[in-house]
Design a protein around this motif. Structure first.
Motif, PDB file in Angstrom:
ATOM      1  N   ARG A  86       0.841  -1.197   0.000  1.00 25.72           N
ATOM      2  CA  ARG A  86       0.000   0.000   0.000  1.00 25.72           C
ATOM      3  C   ARG A  86       0.881   1.254   0.000  1.00 25.72           C
ATOM      4  N   GLY A 131       1.932   1.988  -3.377  1.00 27.23           N
ATOM      5  CA  GLY A 131       0.862   2.331  -4.303  1.00 27.23           C
ATOM      6  C   GLY A 131       0.379   1.171  -5.135  1.00 27.23           C
ATOM      7  N   THR A 189      -4.513   0.164  -3.741  1.00 25.73           N
ATOM      8  CA  THR A 189      -5.089   1.496  -3.556  1.00 25.73           C
ATOM      9  C   THR A 189      -6.430   1.481  -2.841  1.00 25.73           C
TER      10      THR A 189
END
Length: 202
Positions: free
Chosen positions: A195, A198, A201
């Motif tokens: 996370r 990225g 999401t």
């Protein structure tokens, strides 16, 4: 075991097997070649027909360990229905190998041998790492190219996280008293990491 059990080319592997058990009992520095020989019923000189010394025997154990380790990682990668499930499955395969093949794992990571100094061992270790890198490459495709970190870096981060969970939470160390299982610890840590990059999401 009887001495004549090893008259047909099996002594080399018998020494590996006996040494794995000794490593589990005494650690990677707590045994001698003479003990490994005695465990399979041969003379103290017999191991030197196959290994130049203790380090070479440890290197062979580590090589075999990395080969099996890579096989398990590759199997987990193939079983994953999505890049994320494959990546998480490889983490669980890591924990499973460390728990089920303790002697090999210890030889691979805690014996102090030089991986770079043994070509066959280095090749086996590279295959294991390469599987993690390939999985990371696929997973990181979700990130725009300009912000995408190197797959090798992400693979090494997850390798380090996996190793840390093994050391702190899977082997009777102080962290072993955590109410969170090693499996959940590794999965949650991996998800937090992804996370942050990225990759995830939602």
């Amino acid at each position: 075991m009887a001495r004549d059990s090893y008259h047909h080319g099996n002594l080399r592997q018998a020494l590996v097997n006996s040494t794995v058990r000794l490593i589990e009992e005494k650690g990677p520095q707590g045994f001698t070649l003479a003990e490994a020989a005695r465990a399979v019923g041969v003379s103290a000189a017999a191991p030197y027909r196959h290994f130049t010394g203790r380090d070479e025997l440890l290197e062979e154990i580590a090589r075999q360990g990395f080969d099996e380790f890579a096989d398990r990682l590759e199997a987990a990668l193939k079983l994953g229905r999505t890049p994320l499930s494959a990546f998480l499955g490889m983490g669980q395969a890591y924990l499973g190998f460390a728990a089920e093949r303790r002697g090999y794992y210890t030889a691979m990571f805690e014996s102090g041998i030089s991986i770079a100094g043994n070509a066959a061992l280095a090749q086996a270790a590279d295959r294991a790492r390469g599987t993690l890198v390939r999985a990371a490459e696929t997973l990181l495709q979700r990130i725009p190219e300009g912000r995408r970190p190197p797959a090798s870096m992400a693979a090494d981060h997850i390798w380090a996280l996996s190793h840390g969970v093994v050391e702190l939470f899977s082997r009777g160390k102080p962290g072993g008293r955590s109410p969170i299982s090693p499996s959940d610890m590794l999965e949650s840590g991996t998800l937090i990491y992804l996370r942050g990059l990225g990759v995830i999401t939602e």
